[in-house]
Enzyme design. Structure first.
Site, short mmCIF file in Angstrom:
data_model
loop_
_atom_site.label_atom_id
_atom_site.label_comp_id
_atom_site.label_asym_id
_atom_site.label_seq_id
_atom_site.Cartn_x
_atom_site.Cartn_y
_atom_site.Cartn_z
N ALA A 280 46.18 3.74 99.25
CA ALA A 280 45.47 4.98 97.98
C ALA A 280 44.18 5.29 98.36
O ALA A 280 43.35 5.07 97.36
CB ALA A 280 46.07 4.51 96.55
N HIS A 456 42.12 12.37 58.20
CA HIS A 456 42.23 11.06 58.09
C HIS A 456 43.27 10.31 57.63
O HIS A 456 43.80 10.81 56.62
CB HIS A 456 40.83 10.67 56.82
CG HIS A 456 40.66 9.25 56.75
ND1 HIS A 456 40.21 8.56 57.54
CD2 HIS A 456 40.93 8.48 55.65
CE1 HIS A 456 40.04 7.11 57.23
NE2 HIS A 456 40.61 7.21 56.01
#
Ligand code: NAD
Length: 484
Positions: A280, A456
Site C-alpha cells: 500500500a 445535548h
C-alpha cells in the site's frame, strides 16, 4: 451497453465517482452524453463506480462495519451485561455481503444513467485528438470511433507497484485483493502506513490478523495535524497494530506459504516473515493506453494529466478530473466536485471549487477527519492563531456509547477568530467534519460555533466545547485540564 451513436456533446471516459457524476450532471444540463468504462466484475460484467465502489472506499467501509461487529461481540459485550457464546466469523459470507452492496450501488448508477438517457459503453477508450475517442469493447470485438464536442478524462488511479515486492495476489497482494480475502492471514505485513495501509490494517486486525506495518518515513501520518497524528499513533499501537517507522522495504522472497521481507531502518537490515504482504505504497494516475501519442496531450513531471485551475487540459474541450490530475488530493469527493464543476462549465456556468475546504477522512476506528490547515502549517507561515481542544471522553454521549478515545481541535485566527482548521479523531469524525466544513465555507468564526446550540447529549457537542475552549470557557471540563 447502450446503443452507440457517432456524435455526442460530451464523452466521459471512466465511471468512477468523478466520471459517473460528471456524466449525470452533463445529462441533467441537457447535453447528449456517453460514458465509457472498462471495469469488469468477476462475472465479466460491467460494474460502474470505479475503484471507489468496486475495490476502494465502499468495500473497505462495508468490511470495516462487519469487522467492528465481530470485534464488539468478542471484546465489548460483557461490559454491557450481555453474554454471547460460540461467536465465530464466516469471512466468505462477509465478502458476499460486501459484494452485494457493490452490486446494489453499481446498479443504482445504471438506473440513473438510464433515467437520464446516458449512453453506457463497456469498453476501453483512447483519446485520439480533441474531438475523437477510439472505443474497443472489452470483448475485443472491432473498435470504432466516436466524436464529441467535449471529452472528460476520469480514469482514476491504480496502486504503485514496488519492484522489490512484485504483486502475485497470492502471497504479495494489492489493496483490491486485500478486500477479497476468504480468511484472515495469521500474520499480515503491510508496506506503507498511509491511508490505505491503515484502513486495511484496521479491518484485518479486528478480524484476527497480527499486523506489522513497515513505513519508510520516520514520521507517522504527515498530512493531518501532528497532534492528531500522535494521538492516532498511540491509539492504533494500543489496539495492537505494530508500526515500524523509518523502515524501507528493500526486497522480498517468497517461500512455499510465507513471504520474507527485508527492510532497512536506522539500525541496519532486518527480516520479517509474514503469511501475506500487502503493498500500500501509494497510487499513480491511470494514463496508460488512454492517450494516443498523436493527441499531444501534456502530462506533468509526475505523470498526472496537466490541467489549469478549471480542469482544462492542453487540448481544447478536453478536461481531466479526479485522481488523474494533481489538483488536490486523491479523494472521491474531490473528483465528484470536479465532475460537477466541469459539466457546468461545458454548459456555460462557472462555479469554481474551493480546494482549501476539502474534508479528508481516514476510515479507521476511530476515524480521523480534518478540514482546513494544520497548526504546523499555520505556525510555519507565522500566522497568529488560537487553539481550542476538547476530548471526546468528556462528552456525556461518549460515556453512554462507551467511547473514551479521541478529541476535537479547532484553530482560529488570533485577531479575526476566523476558523482556519478543524481536526478530529474519534467516533463519527467523518460525519462531524461536515459541520466544520460548512462553518468554514460560510466564513464562520470560532465564536459563531461556540454560540450555535448543539443538542445535548451528542458527540457533536465536542465540536461546540472545543469552540468554547478557544476562549477558555469549556463547560464540561475544568479549564486547564484540556487535552494537549
Ligand atoms: P500514501 O501515499 O498515503 O501512503 C503510502 C505510504 O507508503 C507512504 O507513507 C510511503 O512513505 C510508504 N512507502 C512507499 N514505499 C515504501 C517502501 N518501499 N517501504 C516502506 N514504506 C513505503 O498512499 P496510499 O495509502 O496507497 O493512498 C493512495 C491515495 O489514495 C492517497 O492519496 C489517499 O489519500 C487516497 N485514498 C484516500 C482514502 C480516503 O479518503 N479515506 C482511501 C483510500 C485512498
Amino acid at each position: 451497453m447502450s446503443k452507440l451513436q457517432s456524435h455526442y456533446d460530451v464523452v466521459v471516459i471512466g465511471a468512477g465517482p468523478a466520471g459517473y457524476v460528471s456524466a449525470i450532471r452533463c445529462a441533467q444540463l441537457g447535453l447528449k452524453t456517453a460514458c465509457v468504462d472498462n471495469w469488469s466484475n468477476n462475472k465479466r460484467q460491467s460494474s460502474l463506480g470505479g475503484t471507489y465502489l468496486n475495490a476502494g472506499c465502499v468495500p473497505a467501509i462495508a468490511l470495516l462495519e462487519s469487522a467492528k461487529i465481530y470485534h464488539l461481540l468478542n471484546h465489548e459485550l460483557s461490559r454491557h451485561g450481555i453474554h454471547a457464546e460460540n461467536i465465530s466469523v464466516d469471512i466468505s459470507q462477509m465478502m458476499r455481503r460486501k459484494d452485494k452492496i457493490i452490486e446494489t450501488l453499481s446498479n443504482k448508477i445504471v438506473d440513473i444513467f438510464n433515467h437520464h438517457k446516458i449512453t453506457r459503453i463497456h469498453a476501453q477508450a483512447k483519446l485520439l485528438n480533441a474531438c475523437e475517442v477510439e472505443i474497443t469493447p472489452v470483448d475485443h470485438s472491432s473498435s470504432s470511433i466516436i466524436k464529441a464536442k467535449n471529452i472528460i478524462l476520469a480514469t482514476g488511479s491504480s496502486p504503485i507497484c514496488l519492484p522489490c515486492a512484485p504483486i502475485d495476489n497470492e502471497l504479495i497482494i494489492d489493496s483490491t485483493t486485500a478486500l477479497s480475502l476468504d480468511s484472515a492471514p495469521k500474520k499480515l505485513g503491510i508496506i506503507g502506513a498511509g491511508v490505505i495501509g491503515l484502513e486495511l490494517a484496521c479491518i484485518w486486525k479486528k478480524l484476527g490478523s497480527e499486523i506489522v506495518m513497515l513505513e519508510a518515513q520516520e514520521n507517522f501520518l504527515t498530512l493531518p495535524d501532528q497532534q492528531i497524528s500522535r494521538e492516532a499513533y498511540r491509539i492504533y499501537t494500543q489496539q495492537g497494530l505494530e508500526m515500524r517507522l523509518g523502515a524501507r522495504v528493500i526486497s522480498t522472497k517468497k517461500g512455499h506459504k510465507k513471504v520474507t521481507v527485508e527492510y532497512q531502518d536506522s539500525e541496519g537490515l532486518h527480516c520479517l516473515r509474514v503469511d501475506k504482504l500487502l503493498v500500500a505504497s501509494g497510487r499513480k494516475p491511470n494514463t496508460e493506453n488512454l492517450i494516443a501519442a498523436e493527441a499531444n496531450l501534456m502530462l506533468d513531471e509526475n505523470g498526472f494529466v496537466h490541467v489549469d485551475e478549471n480542469c482544462r487540459t492542453t487540448l481544447p474541450s478536453v478536461y481531466a478530473i479526479g485522481d488523474l490530475t494533481s489538483l488536490g488530493p486523491m479523494l472521491a469527493h474531490k473528483g465528484i466536485e470536479e465532475g460537477v464543476f466541469v459539466a457546468e462549465q461545458i454548459a456555460g456556468v462557472h462555479n469554481p471549487i474551493n480546494y482549501d475546504l476539502l474534508p479528508c477522512v481516514i476510515y479507521t476506528e476511530p476515524e480521523v477527519a480534518w478540514v482546513g490547515q494544520t497548526e504546523q502549517a499555520l505556525r510555519a507561515i507565522g500566522e497568529r492563531i488560537k487553539i481550542g481542544t476538547f476530548p471526546l471522553s468528556a462528552a456525556a454521549r461518549s460515556h453512554a456509547m462507551g467511547i473514551s478515545e479521541g478529541m476535537v481541535k479547532i484553530i482560529t485566527h488570533a485577531e479575526t477568530d476566523a476558523i482556519l482548521g478543524v481536526h478530529i479523531i474519534g467516533a463519527h469524525a467523518s460525519e462531524l467534519i461536515a459541520e466544520a466544513a460548512l462553518a468554514m465555507e460560510f466564513s464562520a468564526s470560532g465564536e459563531d460555533l461556540a454560540r450555535t446550540i448543539h443538542a445535548h447529549p451528542t458527540i457533536s457537542e465536542a465540536l461546540h466545547e472545543a469552540a468554547l475552549s478557544l476562549e477558555k470557557r469549556t463547560l464540561h471540563l475544568p479549564v486547564g485540564t484540556l487535552a494537549s
